[in-house]
Scaffold this motif. Structure first.
Motif, PDB file in Angstrom:
ATOM      1  N   PRO A   3      -4.284   7.513   9.380  1.00 52.16           N
ATOM      2  CA  PRO A   3      -3.274   8.466   8.930  1.00 52.16           C
ATOM      3  C   PRO A   3      -2.238   8.763   9.981  1.00 52.16           C
ATOM      4  O   PRO A   3      -1.094   9.065   9.650  1.00 52.16           O
ATOM      5  N   MET A   6       0.959   6.545   9.761  1.00 54.48           N
ATOM      6  CA  MET A   6       1.764   6.449   8.546  1.00 54.48           C
ATOM      7  C   MET A   6       3.132   7.055   8.799  1.00 54.48           C
ATOM      8  O   MET A   6       3.257   8.092   9.459  1.00 54.48           O
ATOM      9  N   GLU A  64       3.118   2.825  -1.707  1.00 53.62           N
ATOM     10  CA  GLU A  64       2.436   3.983  -1.144  1.00 53.62           C
ATOM     11  C   GLU A  64       3.177   4.509   0.082  1.00 53.62           C
ATOM     12  O   GLU A  64       3.888   3.759   0.760  1.00 53.62           O
ATOM     13  N   GLU A  66       3.312   8.286   3.000  1.00 51.91           N
ATOM     14  CA  GLU A  66       2.751   9.554   3.467  1.00 51.91           C
ATOM     15  C   GLU A  66       3.879  10.562   3.632  1.00 51.91           C
ATOM     16  O   GLU A  66       4.992  10.220   4.053  1.00 51.91           O
ATOM     17  N   ASN A  70       0.166  14.255   3.571  1.00 46.89           N
ATOM     18  CA  ASN A  70      -0.457  13.911   2.284  1.00 46.89           C
ATOM     19  C   ASN A  70      -0.095  12.484   1.909  1.00 46.89           C
ATOM     20  O   ASN A  70       0.975  11.977   2.275  1.00 46.89           O
ATOM     21  N   TYR A  71      -0.981  11.842   1.143  1.00 44.33           N
ATOM     22  CA  TYR A  71      -0.798  10.438   0.805  1.00 44.33           C
ATOM     23  C   TYR A  71      -0.467  10.309  -0.686  1.00 44.33           C
ATOM     24  O   TYR A  71      -1.100  10.952  -1.532  1.00 44.33           O
ATOM     25  N   TYR A  72       0.536   9.471  -0.989  1.00 48.86           N
ATOM     26  CA  TYR A  72       1.022   9.326  -2.354  1.00 48.86           C
ATOM     27  C   TYR A  72       1.228   7.848  -2.706  1.00 48.86           C
ATOM     28  O   TYR A  72       1.301   6.990  -1.819  1.00 48.86           O
ATOM     29  N   SER A  83      -0.722  11.485  -6.370  1.00 49.39           N
ATOM     30  CA  SER A  83      -1.524  11.736  -5.169  1.00 49.39           C
ATOM     31  C   SER A  83      -2.623  10.692  -5.056  1.00 49.39           C
ATOM     32  O   SER A  83      -3.126  10.178  -6.063  1.00 49.39           O
ATOM     33  N   ALA A  86      -6.862   9.186   1.358  1.00 46.58           N
ATOM     34  CA  ALA A  86      -6.450   8.418   2.532  1.00 46.58           C
ATOM     35  C   ALA A  86      -7.134   7.069   2.613  1.00 46.58           C
ATOM     36  O   ALA A  86      -6.650   6.158   3.259  1.00 46.58           O
TER      37      ALA A  86
END
Length: 469
Positions: A3, A6, A64, A66, A70-72, A83, A86
């Motif tokens: 993470p 990102m 995708e 970040e 938050n990851y999307y 959403s 990770a």
């Protein structure tokens, strides 16, 4: 996936790096890395590219990124932002991306589809359609014809209530839509309730504006519906025969084994053609096409009956003869319906010619040697005279305004439709009404083009005649 590595901007298909700011690091997913290792670039490079495997083909439809820790994932087709965790697990995305499947809503949608396109109820039982729907919607359940029929009736009743509610105040709708001063003609079918509704509308509109032609053009009966009424008289003479042929077609088409047997017999008799056609009972031209197709296989049905003991609705030889004679009369009606119902070209200027053709067919078969046909023609002529026995002003004007025809079209058509004296009266009446209509239209445009109107009027009636002759 790390993470901390990102980027803070979306990675899109067209711009995989997004808007990278100076000093930021970016992560790009490499689908071609079979080793699944994260390879860093040298420190002198602007960014490094970690690589890993994808565990699901569904990732091919998402980009995708970040944002704020938050990851999307963004769908490449609808741009919906979803959403995601990770880790590499994908199962959390589909539930967010799709609404909950509702079989009741799907049944309602299927009923609307059947009603709008006039499909038979059995279409929802077809194997290929169900395989297709099941592939896209695993929760889909096959709908049998009885359920489909009930759903269509429910949809019909619901839509009828909605329409009644909207039509309670047509005048208000017309005013809200801004077309109050643009309506001069209304075309409806021949139901008696429509006569009452049109009379009320005529009174309402006449209070707020002047109706063209002294309201002679306001109520126009639908030509296609009149054709349908005339043809239904012809079909009523062979209603039992039509039902037999319809049942025969349905019996053969209901089973793949029967279809193969029927095709085998047709091949032995060297009869060309692929298959029998279903008909829609509410559309007479579909019934005509079903009969015309079935008549090509009239020699196949008796042999099919010999080889299938369950088949008990085979028409007799005399039935086929009657059906052929009726179809020979209705063929012109079928051609006229295609012209009148055309949607890719103007049609109103062609109505008069088609009505003349129908009149000639009825007159030519009035003294047919067959008693059965003569009786049928008499009933059809009575229905024809009820609606087209008098001069149809709007139909004549539409034909005259065709620059290829002008006034010559009524001078040619009316003597074929009416006795000589009546024809001349109708021709004179159409000319008179046409000039009056021209003057009314000129008066309506006088406000915006007053000088041009006076100039045209000063030239006298001969100037106006050049438009129509």
């Amino acid at each position: 996936m790390n993470p901390g590595n990102m980027m803070t901007n979306p990675i899109t298909q067209s711009n995989p790096l997004g808007n990278i700011q100076e000093g930021q690091e970016a992560v790009i997913i490499d689908d071609n890395n079979e080793e699944g290792e994260n390879d860093k670039l040298d420190e002198d490079d602007e960014f490094y590219i970690p690589k890993r495997n994808k565990t699901s083909e569904a990732w091919e439809d998402f980009n995708e990124f970040e944002e704020n820790g938050n990851y999307y994932a963004i769908c490449r087709y609808c741009n919906k932002k979803l959403s995601r965790p990770a880790d590499d697990a994908f199962p959390s995305i589909p539930p967010l991306h799709t609404e909950k499947f509702d079989m009741e809503k799907m049944r309602e949608a299927a009923a609307h589809w059947i009603v709008m396109h006039e499909h038979p109820f059995t279409i929802l039982e077809e194997e290929g359609l169900n395989i297709f729907l099941k592939r896209g919607m695993p929760e889909w359940q096959k709908i049998i014809r009885g359920v489909a029929k009930n759903d269509c009736v429910a949809v019909y009743e619901l839509e009828k209530k909605k329409l009644k509610k909207k039509l309670r105040n047509v005048k208000k709708c017309v005013k809200d839509w801004g077309i109050e001063q643009k309506i001069h003609t209304i075309s409806v079918d021949n139901a008696s309730v429509n006569d009452v509704a049109i009379r009320v509308l005529r009174d309402d509109f006449s209070r707020s504006k002047k109706l063209l032609g002294g309201d002679k053009l306001f109520h126009v009966r639908c030509c296609a519906h009149i054709l349908n009424l005339i043809v239904q008289v012809g079909f009523s003479e062979i209603a039992d025969i039509v039902n037999k042929i319809r049942d025969s077609v349905d019996f053969v088409n209901r089973s793949e084994t029967r279809l193969l047997l029927f095709a085998e017999i047709a091949q032995q008799l060297q009869i060309p053609g692929k298959k029998l056609l279903y008909d829609c009972r509410t559309r007479w031209n579909a019934t005509f096409e079903m009969l015309s197709c079935a008549m090509k296989f009239k020699d196949v049905f008796p042999r099919f009956q010999d080889r299938d003991p369950l088949y008990d609705s085979c028409p007799a030889y005399e039935d086929w003869e009657k059906a052929e004679k009726v179809c020979s009369v209705l063929e012109k009606f079928w051609a006229a319906t295609h012209v009148i119902s055309g949607s890719k070209y103007p049609t109103s200027n062609l109505f008069l010619q088609e009505v003349v053709k129908i009149k000639k067919v009825l007159d030519s078969r009035e003294n047919d040697e067959n008693d059965f046909i003569r009786a049928m023609i008499r009933k059809m002529k009575a229905k024809f005279d009820k609606y087209w026995g008098e001069c149809n002003l709007l139909m004549a004007i539409a034909a005259i305004l065709d620059p290829r025809q002008k006034m010559r079209v009524v001078e040619f058509a009316f003597p074929k439709m009416f006795p000589s004296f009546e024809a001349q009266e109708h021709i004179f009446s159409v000319k008179k009404d046409l000039f009056e209509l021209y003057d009314e239209c000129a008066d309506l445009n006088a406000t915006g083009n007053e000088n041009a109107v006076h100039s045209c009027a000063s030239e006298g009636p001969q100037k106006k005649c050049n438009i129509f002759f």
